[in-house]
Enzyme design. Structure first.
Site, PDB file in Angstrom:
ATOM      1  N   SER A  40      45.696  62.240  43.394  1.00 21.36           N
ATOM      2  CA  SER A  40      47.131  62.174  43.099  1.00 21.36           C
ATOM      3  C   SER A  40      47.567  60.722  43.127  1.00 21.36           C
ATOM      4  CB  SER A  40      47.921  62.977  44.139  1.00 21.36           C
ATOM      5  OG  SER A  40      49.289  63.002  43.812  1.00 21.36           O
ATOM      6  N   ALA A  41      48.290  60.297  42.092  1.00 21.36           N
ATOM      7  CA  ALA A  41      48.628  58.886  41.930  1.00 21.36           C
ATOM      8  C   ALA A  41      49.529  58.351  43.027  1.00 21.36           C
ATOM      9  CB  ALA A  41      49.301  58.673  40.568  1.00 21.36           C
ATOM     10  N   HIS A  42      50.485  59.160  43.488  1.00 18.16           N
ATOM     11  CA  HIS A  42      51.491  58.596  44.389  1.00 18.16           C
ATOM     12  C   HIS A  42      50.989  58.371  45.811  1.00 18.16           C
ATOM     13  CE1 HIS A  42      52.111  62.884  45.300  1.00 18.16           C
ATOM     14  NE2 HIS A  42      52.801  62.531  46.370  1.00 18.16           N
ATOM     15  N   CYS A  73      54.723  68.883  51.314  1.00 13.96           N
ATOM     16  CA  CYS A  73      54.962  70.097  50.545  1.00 13.96           C
ATOM     17  C   CYS A  73      55.463  71.241  51.411  1.00 13.96           C
ATOM     18  CB  CYS A  73      53.683  70.512  49.821  1.00 13.96           C
ATOM     19  SG  CYS A  73      53.099  69.278  48.650  1.00 13.96           S
ATOM     20  N   GLN A 113      44.035  62.502  49.927  1.00 14.16           N
ATOM     21  CA  GLN A 113      44.281  61.565  51.036  1.00 14.16           C
ATOM     22  C   GLN A 113      43.113  60.613  51.262  1.00 14.16           C
ATOM     23  OE1 GLN A 113      47.109  61.147  52.378  1.00 14.16           O
ATOM     24  NE2 GLN A 113      48.212  63.027  51.903  1.00 14.16           N
ATOM     25  N   THR A 119      51.384  67.163  25.621  1.00  6.50           N
ATOM     26  CA  THR A 119      51.476  65.717  25.426  1.00  6.50           C
ATOM     27  C   THR A 119      51.348  64.991  26.757  1.00  6.50           C
ATOM     28  OG1 THR A 119      52.917  66.038  23.510  1.00  6.50           O
ATOM     29  CG2 THR A 119      52.941  63.854  24.543  1.00  6.50           C
TER      30      THR A 119
END
Length: 378
Positions: free
Chosen positions: A192-194, A320, A172, A229
């Site tokens: 975290s990307a989002h 979450c 955050q 991957t």
């Protein structure tokens, strides 16, 4: 006619940036595996390494310190993986991915403003059997529910004085405070990307200078520390979002968003004299975009549903934990007791407008008035 929706849940996930979407689409057209040595593989590898450089720049660190993961939760799990049993200390306001992951952890208390006291950290470390050697302290940089900023520099000083590692959930914090000094203070930092306008399902563990984290998953990828991957489109989008975050005028953004947050709080306090803004009294301050609104007498989940029916997206705490009608562990740790289940989180972002704020204030005012009528009739 389509009803206008107002999205005020940016701490759960910010809208995908155009730059991230465009980079992801380009990456989807690449056939090569980033681990392959042919031209197609090298093209895919170049996308990964560009993104790694962009995330590294956001944190002011070297590219080999950036290890891509499936999100903040995995990055947090990786941090905890480095801590020995019985030698882990975590704050009482951590995200579930830390708070519930290690039952053996010593829980560090917070004060009524939601702040971890560095002196309490020192006392807890000194009380460990055999002393503090080999321990790890985990304290988030910015709380996801209240927006309270933690005194990481002071806590890091306590840890360093005792030769103890410190790990920090920075999910955050990204885009809201400067990550460069933060990354320089800690041994591990999760992202975290989002939360910054990148895609969901990708994040990173940032390792401090000279820190060599043990492998999370056996394999050859991510400097032989996380096999599998790479999520090429996700990583590409993450890099693009990080580049946008680095280029933004964060001070100007915070002034504009902070003014909108203040407008909400002033408006709500004017119509309900018992409303509480959890963490607003924190001596360390809050990030500009977040307010935790406690409305006594009405369950947080009910408030979320009423806002949703009014066309407004907010949450009752961590995304979450959504869907669970329980009191917020964060507010419980802050001493809110029965009121801990009567709060909603309102979180703003770059796309938030005055119209969004005004719509929320109108809907919340109506909800508070309805609560009052119900209380009086009862």
């Amino acid at each position: 006619m389509t009803r206008i929706r107002h999205f005020l849940d940016h701490n759960a996930g910010a809208p995908l940036l155009d730059a991230a979407r465009a980079r992801m689409i380009e990456a989807m057209d690449l056939a090569g595996n980033p681990s392959s040595v042919h031209a197609e593989g090298r093209a895919a590898r170049a996308v990964v390494e560009q993104a790694r450089a962009e995330v590294a720049a956001l944190c002011g660190t070297a590219t080999d310190r950036v290890l891509f993961t499936s999100g903040g939760t995995e990055a947090n799990a990786w941090m905890l993986h480095q801590a020995r049993p019985g030698r882990l200390l975590v704050s009482g306001i951590e995200h579930d991915s830390i708070a519930r992951a290690r039952p053996d952890a010593v829980v560090l208390p917070v004060d009524g403003g939601g702040v971890v006291d560095p002196d309490a950290v020192a006392r807890a470390l000194d009380a460990l059997p055999g002393g503090a050697a080999g321990a790890m302290v985990v304290v988030m940089a910015v709380n996801n529910e209240t927006g309270v900023i933690q005194p990481i520099a002071e806590i890091a000083g306590v840890a360093r004085a005792r030769g103890v590692r410190i790990a920090c959930d920075g999910v955050q914090a990204a885009g809201r405070i400067d990550l460069v000094p933060l990354a320089g203070l800690v041994d591990f930092l999760s992202l975290s990307a989002h939360k910054i306008g990148g895609p969901k399902g990708v994040g990173a563990l940032i390792a401090g200078a000279g820190v060599e984290p043990g492998a999370m998953i056996a394999g050859g990828q991510e400097f032989r520390r996380r096999g599998g991957t790479e999520n090429l489109p996700g990583i590409a989008g993450f890099g693009a979002a990080a580049a946008v975050a680095s280029a933004r005028d964060r001070a100007a953004d915070n002034r504009r968003i902070g003014a909108l947050r203040d407008r909400i709080e002033v408006s709500l306090a004017a119509v309900a004299d018992d409303v509480i803004f959890a963490g607003s009294n924190a001596w360390t301050g809050r990030v500009a975009n977040t307010t935790s609104v406690v409305l006594p007498g009405l369950a947080g989940e009910m408030q979320v549903m009423r806002m949703d029916l009014a066309g407004i997206a907010v949450s009752a705490g961590s995304a979450c934990s959504s869907g669970k009608v329980t009191a917020s562990p964060v507010l419980l740790a802050m001493g809110f007791e029965d009121l801990a289940g009567q709060a909603i989180r309102v979180s703003l972002g770059a796309s938030t407008t005055e119209d969004d704020v005004d719509a929320f204030v109108r809907a919340w005012t109506a909800m508070a008035a309805r609560r009052l009528r119900t209380t009086v009739s009862a």
